[in-house]
Structure formats: structure tokens, C-alpha cells
Scaffold this active site. Structure first.
Site, mmCIF file in Angstrom:
data_model
loop_
_atom_site.group_PDB
_atom_site.id
_atom_site.type_symbol
_atom_site.label_atom_id
_atom_site.label_comp_id
_atom_site.label_asym_id
_atom_site.label_seq_id
_atom_site.Cartn_x
_atom_site.Cartn_y
_atom_site.Cartn_z
ATOM 1 C CE LYS A 117 -4.406 -1.800 1.354
ATOM 2 N NZ LYS A 117 -5.658 -1.658 2.079
ATOM 3 C CE LYS A 199 -6.199 -8.757 -0.896
ATOM 4 N NZ LYS A 199 -6.673 -8.271 0.399
ATOM 5 C CE LYS A 202 -13.339 -4.317 1.281
ATOM 6 N NZ LYS A 202 -12.261 -3.733 2.091
#
Ligand code: ATP
Ligand code: LTN
Length: 336
Positions: A117, A199, A202
């Protein structure tokens, strides 16, 4: 009452950082529903985790309520589970601070999710991204949680929660239960439909990479048909066929069968036929959930009652653990 007290405790949470995908459902939520009968369960909407990346306030507010409605629509019974917003129970942030003071920069900067991130954030990396797993540890430890149902991507964070609990107990005396992860046999890691080595997430920019819990049946089918498959043919579960193996995992989890049984069922079938079957299986699960969620969202007063009562109940238990930890660290004790 007696039975209630002997039940073991479960805590888990999902961030309202986007519309949930079938990865969140198959990897986490579905297991929560199965576990609700046997355990004393706290299922939180971890809104303070969501703000570790910038959110549009009006969108976040809407997503929080939608996520609560989704928890219930997926089968979590408000009578049996404590459901609430993390920000309504201030003990989460307070214990997070105590644990931050016992966490090491090195262990936090080694977290895979932090590395991923923060790489996306460029120069100004929010400090919350680094300390995020400490807040997660606080969430869990506040309730003397025995078991944490999560997808396999969260295993590393849970390991850190265990380390922090053990470290605290060793330094200040027995305070926290050391939690165990609960990772389901199937669906623990649903992959992106476009890049099956990544992965399903969302927050993926490519909407074709995930199936969202609110996608209507025709969109599910369209995304399935566009899913990346591998060269060759045959419905075979193998590491060198990540695309088709992911679809097998999705189908197996939806139907409650093993990948081997899926291979057998589709022996001799082509990719097209199989993708259609996977799309149908997913849509069959999603349609009733979507209808229920819509109904629930039309009754805001009902939802408000659930999250208010949930926070009241969670606050009581959480404060007791927080006060104990504060006292152990030498902060001025108060009457329980
Ligand atoms: P984001 O992409 O915004 O970081 P996320 O999709 O990973 O979020 P979370 O709120 O972080 O979602 O995760 C909620 C739960 O869903 C966690 O238990 C997590 O392990 C699980 N989960 C998330 N993605 C998947 C996936 N692709 N397969 C299985 N489980 C998943
Ligand atoms: N970090 C988790 C969400 C999360 C969580 C928790 C999960 C926050 N607190 C406590 C289990 C228990 C995630 O990103 N999926």
C-alpha cells in the site's frame, strides 16, 4: 446464560473501503456465518482502518451502513452477534496507542500489506498505514479473542497480534489471550480475474478484476467470461494454471465441494462451459443477499438500533480489558 459464558470468543472485521468482493465473502464473511452458533462473536465494521487511505467522507458514511446491512443479509443474526462500528468504541484507539508503544518499527515496516500500500502512495505515506496492524491487534485483544476468522492475506497481521500479546504479557504480566487464526479450507485466497497471481481486492482499479457483492447476474456472467484463463484446455487444478485454478476455487467454495470434485464434474468440458457454470453458481449466491441488503437499507432505524446496541455491548467488555492494560503499564488505576 451459563452456556453463553463458556463459549469461546471470535472477533473479526472488514473495512468499509469499497464495495465487498466475492473474495471477502468466500474468504471471510461466509465463515463468520457458520461460526455464529458456536461462539461469542464480535463482528466489527473497521471504519478507522479504512481511513488509513484517504476516503471521501460522504461515500465512507454510506458504505459503513451498507456493510452493516450486508453482514446481516449474508446471514449474521443480530440477536446472536455483536455488530458495531469500530469508531464508536474508543477503547480500540486507546489500546492501539498502548500497543504502539510496545511495537517495533522493524516489525511494522516488514508487513507485506504496508509495503504494497505504501508503494502506491508515493512520497507522503500516511503513518496510519504503518501502524494499521497495531490497531488490528488492539481490535482483537480487547475482547480476549480466541479465534479470528480471516482470509490468508491477513495471516501475517494476526501473527503480529500474537507477538504483541505475548510481548505485553511477558513484560507486564498476563493480560491478553493470545488469538489463533481461523482460515477456511476453501476460498481463503480468491485471486483477481484479470491477474490471477494477485489477490482479488475491492480497491482494484480494474472493475473486471473482481466480482462485487452487488454485481447483478448479467454483470457476473460478463466478468466471468472475460476472466483470464491459461493456455491449453481442460478444467485442471494446478499451479501452472492459475486462472482456471482460481475459477475452480470459486466454484468449489460456492458449491461446498473440493477442487478434485470440480475437476471430475467438468471432465472433458471447455473453458466456456465452465465459466458459465461458475458465473451461475456465484449469481445464485449473490441474488438473495442483494435483495435482503436492499430491504435492510430501507429501514435505517432498525440498522441504527443494531449498531448502537452492538457498540454499547462491545464498549463494556473492551473498556474492562483496556483499563486492565492501562493499569498493568502503570497508568493511574480506576475503579472497575
Ligand atoms: P482492500 O483491497 O481495500 O485492502 P480487502 O478487499 O483486502 O481490502 P479487507 O477489508 O481488508 O478487504 O478484508 C476483509 C476480509 O476479507 C479479511 O479477512 C480478508 O482476509 C478477506 N479477504 C480479502 N480479500 C480476499 C480474497 N481475495 N480472498 C479471500 N479472502 C479475502
Ligand atoms: N486488517 C484487516 C481488517 C481488520 C481485521 C481486524 C480483521 C481490521 N481489524 C481484526 C480481523 C480482526 C484487513 O485488512 N482485512
Amino acid at each position: 446464560m451459563q452456556i453463553q459464558e463458556t463459549k469461546k470468543t471470535i472477533f473479526s472485521g472488514i473495512q468499509p473501503s469499497g464495495i465487498l468482493t466475492i473474495g471477502n465473502y468466500l474468504g471471510a464473511l461466509r465463515n463468520w456465518v457458520q461460526l455464529q452458533e458456536e461462539y461469542n462473536t464480535y463482528y466489527c465494521i473497521v471504519d478507522m482502518h479504512a481511513i488509513t487511505v484517504r476516503q471521501d467522507p460522504s461515500v465512507l458514511k454510506k458504505r459503513c451502513l451498507e456493510l452493516l446491512a450486508l453482514y446481516i443479509a449474508c446471514g449474521l443474526d443480530p440477536e446472536k452477534n455483536t455488530m458495531y462500528f469500530q469508531s464508536h468504541v474508543s477503547a480500540h484507539a486507546e489500546l492501539g496507542w498502548l500497543l504502539n508503544c510496545n511495537a517495533y518499527m522493524g516489525e511494522l515496516s516488514r508487513m507485506t500489506q504496508f509495503k504494497d500500500k505504501s508503494a502506491k502512495q508515493g512520497n507522503n505515506i500516511g503513518a496510519g498505514l504503518l501502524t494499521y496492524p497495531v490497531l488490528m491487534a488492539a481490535d482483537i485483544l480487547l475482547f480476549n479473542t480466541d479465534l479470528v476468522p480471516i482470509g490468508s492475506d491477513q495471516k501475517q497481521h494476526l501473527e503480529l497480534a500474537r507477538d504483541l500479546a505475548e510481548r505485553f504479557n511477558n513484560v507486564y504480566g498476563q493480560t491478553f489471550t493470545v488469538p489463533e487464526p481461523y482460515i477456511g479450507k476453501s476460498g481463503a485466497r480468491i485471486m483477481s480475474l484479470q491477474e490471477p497471481n494477485k489477490k482479488m481486492s475491492k480497491s482494484d482499479e480494474n472493475v473486471n478484476a473482481f466480482i462485487s457483492m452487488v454485481d447483478p447476474a448479467d454483470v457476473v456472467m460478463k466478468k466471468m467470461k472475460r476472466a483470464v484463463t491459461d493456455s491449453g484446455s481442460g478444467i485442471i487444478y494446478s499451479p501452472d494454471k492459475p486462472g482456471i485454478s482460481n475459477l475452480i476455487d470459486i466454484y468449489a467454495s460456492c458449491k461446498g465441494v473440493t477442487p478434485k470434485e470440480v475437476e471430475k464434474e467438468f471432465e472433458g468440458a471447455g473453458y466456456g462451459t465452465f465459466k458459465e457454470a461458475v458465473g451461475t453458481a456465484v449469481a445464485e449466491i449473490l441474488t438473495p443477499i442483494q435483495q435482503k441488503q436492499k430491504e435492510l437499507l430501507s429501514d435505517k432505524a432498525y440498522l441504527e438500533k443494531i449498531f448502537t446496541e452492538g457498540a454499547d455491548k462491545a464498549r463494556y467488555t473492551a473498556n474492562r480489558t483496556l483499563w486492565k492494560a492501562q493499569k498493568r503499564m502503570g497508568l493511574a488505576p480506576r475503579k472497575l
